[in-house]
Design a protein around this motif. Structure first.
Motif, short mmCIF file in Angstrom:
data_model
loop_
_atom_site.label_atom_id
_atom_site.label_comp_id
_atom_site.label_asym_id
_atom_site.label_seq_id
_atom_site.Cartn_x
_atom_site.Cartn_y
_atom_site.Cartn_z
N PRO A 68 8.08 19.90 -0.17
CA PRO A 68 8.59 18.94 -0.28
C PRO A 68 7.16 17.57 -0.96
CG PRO A 68 9.80 19.02 1.78
CD PRO A 68 8.57 19.82 1.64
N GLN A 69 8.04 16.96 -1.86
CA GLN A 69 6.38 16.28 -2.58
C GLN A 69 6.74 15.46 -2.28
OE1 GLN A 69 6.06 18.06 -6.81
NE2 GLN A 69 6.41 16.01 -7.48
N PRO A 70 6.56 13.74 -2.58
CA PRO A 70 6.62 12.55 -2.82
C PRO A 70 6.81 12.23 -3.86
CG PRO A 70 4.53 12.29 -2.61
CD PRO A 70 4.67 13.93 -2.04
N ASN A 71 8.36 11.30 -3.84
CA ASN A 71 8.66 10.58 -5.67
C ASN A 71 9.05 12.08 -6.08
OD1 ASN A 71 7.42 8.35 -4.12
ND2 ASN A 71 5.30 8.74 -5.37
N ALA A 72 10.44 12.53 -5.80
CA ALA A 72 11.09 13.90 -6.24
C ALA A 72 11.82 14.30 -5.39
CB ALA A 72 10.05 14.62 -7.23
N ALA A 73 12.68 12.95 -4.66
CA ALA A 73 13.78 13.36 -3.52
C ALA A 73 14.44 14.29 -3.95
CB ALA A 73 14.29 12.11 -2.97
N ALA A 74 15.24 13.73 -5.02
CA ALA A 74 16.43 14.55 -6.55
C ALA A 74 15.86 16.21 -6.02
CB ALA A 74 17.08 13.91 -6.70
N TYR A 75 15.11 16.77 -6.95
CA TYR A 75 14.37 18.15 -7.13
C TYR A 75 14.18 18.37 -6.00
CZ TYR A 75 11.91 21.26 -9.84
OH TYR A 75 11.79 22.55 -10.10
N THR A 109 11.05 10.95 -10.18
CA THR A 109 9.40 10.13 -10.67
C THR A 109 9.73 9.85 -9.49
OG1 THR A 109 9.94 9.01 -12.39
CG2 THR A 109 8.18 11.25 -12.53
N ASN A 110 10.75 8.82 -8.77
CA ASN A 110 11.18 7.69 -7.92
C ASN A 110 10.56 7.64 -5.98
OD1 ASN A 110 11.15 6.40 -10.46
ND2 ASN A 110 13.34 5.70 -10.44
N SER A 111 9.89 6.71 -6.00
CA SER A 111 10.08 6.88 -4.42
C SER A 111 11.67 6.40 -3.84
CB SER A 111 9.11 6.10 -4.07
OG SER A 111 9.88 4.68 -4.19
#
Length: 256
Positions: A152-159, A99-101
């Protein structure tokens, strides 16, 4: 009504204790497969098995941490030992998105998520493919990605990165094993009403009515059994000329 399109097949489903994995395991059993319910949650895994057996199906539970190579190898060995073979595998195990940027990247969670959501699929493919190749009778593997592997969506880089990776693994595995009549495909679910999604909504203080129109042209969340139906088709001989592709079960989200 479910037709017996997996009659006499042996299927392995990871992350099968709840949500889409449990729905898939139950549907496969209803379609005639003997099912290995693989998960790390003993209580929920046993519940899935009990529900399958109560409906007249055949299943057993195997505990696995898909990020551990030795445990994944043991999982596949347990299936082959119990049922004599493996015909179908669904690599569904995953944990909730970060959930982090990127500027606030949680490296510990990145490592944990990648070890399960991406490495876990790679390890599962490694040992499932070895079993199918040894049998030399073909087979079908379905990896579960996400619409986040395409939008993609923001704040979910790993996922997002992991789900993109699952698509890449699917294509690579399909190319490497197609000559052996092993089909490898992918399902990319959208907003599906699962415990994972409900937990995410709770964190954000949102409801389905608030959020669904943003993620679905049908203005509702999907059901776990709707994803399971797409997975069942790919598992069966009805999709015998389909490999290396992704089916989007997302109510048109990635089409817009």
């Amino acid at each position: 009504m479910t037709y017996p399109i997996l009659q006499d097949k042996v299927a392995l489903v990871t992350g099968a204790a709840m949500g889409m994995g449990a729905a898939t395991a139950k549907l496969f059993a209803a379609a005639g497969a003997r099912v290995a319910v693989a998960d790390f949650n003993d209580e929920a895994g046993a519940k899935t098995v009990a529900e399958i057996e109560a409906d007249g199906g055949t299943a057993f539970y195997v505990k696995v941490d898909v990020s551990r190579s030795d445990q994944v190898a043991s999982m596949v060995e347990a299936v082959a030992s119990r049922f004599g073979r493996l015909d179908v595998a669904v690599n569904n195990a995953a944990i909730t998105p970060d959930t982090n940027s990127l500027t606030e990247l949680d490296e510990d969670y990145w490592d944990r998520l990648m070890s399960i959501n991406l490495k876990g699929v790679a390890l599962s493919l490694k040992y499932e493919l070895r079993q199918l190749i040894a049998q030399d009778e073909g087979g079908s593997i379905i990896n579960i990605s996400s619409v986040r592997g395409f939008r993609p969506q923001p704040n979910a880089a790993a996922y997002v990165a992991a789900k993109h990776g699952v698509v890449g693994l699917t294509k690579t595995a399909a190319m490497e094993t197609g000559s052996r009549n092993i089909r490898v495909n992918c399902v990319a679910p959208g907003a599906i009403d699962t415990p994972m999604l409900q937990a995410s909504l709770a964190r954000k203080g949102q409801t389905e009515a608030d959020f669904a129109p943003q993620l679905s042209l049908l203005n509702r969340f999907g059901r776990a059994d709707e994803v399971a139906q797409a997975t069942l088709w790919l598992a069966s001989d009805l999709s015998s000329y389909v490999s290396g592709t992704t089916i989007h079960v997302d109510a048109g989200y990635t089409s817009s």
